[in-house]
Design a protein around this motif. Sequence first.
Motif, mmCIF file in Angstrom:
data_model
loop_
_atom_site.group_PDB
_atom_site.id
_atom_site.type_symbol
_atom_site.label_atom_id
_atom_site.label_comp_id
_atom_site.label_asym_id
_atom_site.label_seq_id
_atom_site.Cartn_x
_atom_site.Cartn_y
_atom_site.Cartn_z
ATOM 1 N N UNK A 263 -17.827 19.708 23.540
ATOM 2 C CA UNK A 263 -18.454 18.412 23.865
ATOM 3 C C UNK A 263 -17.908 17.275 23.011
ATOM 4 N N UNK A 264 -16.706 17.451 22.464
ATOM 5 C CA UNK A 264 -16.074 16.410 21.656
ATOM 6 C C UNK A 264 -15.312 15.444 22.552
ATOM 7 N N UNK A 265 -15.395 14.163 22.214
ATOM 8 C CA UNK A 265 -14.576 13.165 22.886
ATOM 9 C C UNK A 265 -13.273 13.008 22.112
ATOM 10 N N UNK A 266 -12.459 12.060 22.543
ATOM 11 C CA UNK A 266 -11.204 11.803 21.827
ATOM 12 C C UNK A 266 -11.431 11.079 20.503
ATOM 13 N N UNK A 267 -12.646 10.559 20.278
ATOM 14 C CA UNK A 267 -12.976 9.859 19.039
ATOM 15 C C UNK A 267 -13.660 10.845 18.093
ATOM 16 N N UNK A 268 -13.115 10.986 16.904
ATOM 17 C CA UNK A 268 -13.636 11.951 15.948
ATOM 18 C C UNK A 268 -15.106 11.675 15.618
ATOM 19 N N UNK A 269 -15.896 12.742 15.583
ATOM 20 C CA UNK A 269 -17.327 12.705 15.277
ATOM 21 C C UNK A 269 -18.166 12.019 16.357
ATOM 22 N N UNK A 270 -17.592 11.854 17.552
ATOM 23 C CA UNK A 270 -18.348 11.345 18.698
ATOM 24 C C UNK A 270 -18.341 12.416 19.786
ATOM 25 N N UNK A 271 -19.522 12.778 20.260
ATOM 26 C CA UNK A 271 -19.693 13.828 21.258
ATOM 27 C C UNK A 271 -20.435 13.225 22.450
ATOM 28 N N UNK A 272 -20.368 13.888 23.584
ATOM 29 C CA UNK A 272 -21.065 13.373 24.770
ATOM 30 C C UNK A 272 -21.588 14.541 25.593
ATOM 31 N N UNK A 273 -22.741 14.299 26.237
ATOM 32 C CA UNK A 273 -23.411 15.356 26.994
ATOM 33 C C UNK A 273 -24.124 14.776 28.212
ATOM 34 N N UNK A 274 -24.405 15.650 29.172
ATOM 35 C CA UNK A 274 -25.241 15.271 30.300
ATOM 36 C C UNK A 274 -24.531 14.497 31.383
ATOM 37 N N UNK A 275 -25.300 13.699 32.132
ATOM 38 C CA UNK A 275 -24.794 13.023 33.325
ATOM 39 C C UNK A 275 -23.711 12.002 33.046
ATOM 40 N N UNK B 202 -27.482 22.364 32.793
ATOM 41 C CA UNK B 202 -26.160 22.096 32.231
ATOM 42 C C UNK B 202 -26.271 21.111 31.067
ATOM 43 N N UNK B 203 -27.055 20.057 31.265
ATOM 44 C CA UNK B 203 -27.244 19.072 30.195
ATOM 45 C C UNK B 203 -27.834 19.719 28.949
ATOM 46 N N UNK B 204 -28.782 20.633 29.150
ATOM 47 C CA UNK B 204 -29.391 21.330 28.005
ATOM 48 C C UNK B 204 -28.345 22.160 27.264
ATOM 49 N N UNK B 205 -27.519 22.889 28.016
ATOM 50 C CA UNK B 205 -26.470 23.681 27.385
ATOM 51 C C UNK B 205 -25.493 22.821 26.616
ATOM 52 N N UNK B 206 -25.134 21.696 27.203
ATOM 53 C CA UNK B 206 -24.208 20.790 26.527
ATOM 54 C C UNK B 206 -24.837 20.199 25.267
ATOM 55 N N UNK B 207 -26.139 19.931 25.311
ATOM 56 C CA UNK B 207 -26.823 19.425 24.127
ATOM 57 C C UNK B 207 -26.779 20.411 22.979
#
Length: 303
Positions: A262-274, A284-289
């Motif tokens: 769940x990592x984005x291209x920006x270090x220490x920034x993650x994203x989840x859900x819709x 799916x959102x829960x798993x990603x969280x």
Amino acid sequence: MDSYDIIIVGGGPGGLTAGIYAGRQGTKNLILDKDLAGGIGREVPEMENYPGYENISGLKLTEIMKTQAEKNTEIHEFENVLNIEKNDDGFTVKTDKNEYLTKTVILATGSSHSHLNVPGEEEFLGRGVSYCATCDGLFFQSRDIIMVGGGNSALQEAIYLKNLGCNVTIVHRRDEFRAQKHLQNMVKAEGISVIYNATVEEIKGDMIVESVVLKDTKTEELSEMKTDGVFISVGYIPHTELAVQLGVNLDETGHIIVDKEQKTNVEYVYAIGDVCVGLKQWVVACGEGAVAATSAYHDIKQG
């Protein structure tokens, strides 16, 4: 200025799960949500595919998850995040009420309802036009309404409205639904009318909705249909404004691109859900969280 290990922006199913996992790992965490926790998940009339529950509403499941999350993390509802800036020690998160420091950020900003963008849609919002069956369905008992859309959400809400006692007709622009087969079967079993190959071109009325103009997508012929209400479920728009501020990469549909952690291209920034690329489902959102909170924890320890 208060400082945190993880700030989660958005308190939907993914954000609440991230808060649970983050807190159980011993980190100091905060969930910020511009509205009530749960997001548009609160509007789901009923789910039959969430593990552990044969049938549960989004509102009920949200309240259960929120109660559990509050034991593990701070939750600030009705606090809108305006800006996130990278700094030497992590990030500064500015809201409409305060500023916070954090080592990591999990973007769980979700999405909002897509609009038809036709004449009358905005004019009659709250006067016959709605995007939420559970919010407004009771006002239309024993009245004629149309549900616009052909995906899972549209069919779920049409079934819910039918069970409330509404006279429901589904209007769908294609010749078949995109929704799961069991929902299609339920629509048939409930005797819900369907108009295929049609789009809503205009919503008409005086003080309230009285009719819609439909266009046949094959012949382009226009017709007018009387109705007391128009419920719209034609997809969602991801909320990526904060992601764009941070320089996070999006795909061609405007969703955030993440890896398996769940990592984005920006270090220490993650994203989840819709807001992310992928299947738009509560589980799916829960798993990603869970994955994002664990990734953030490991990165903090290793950093």
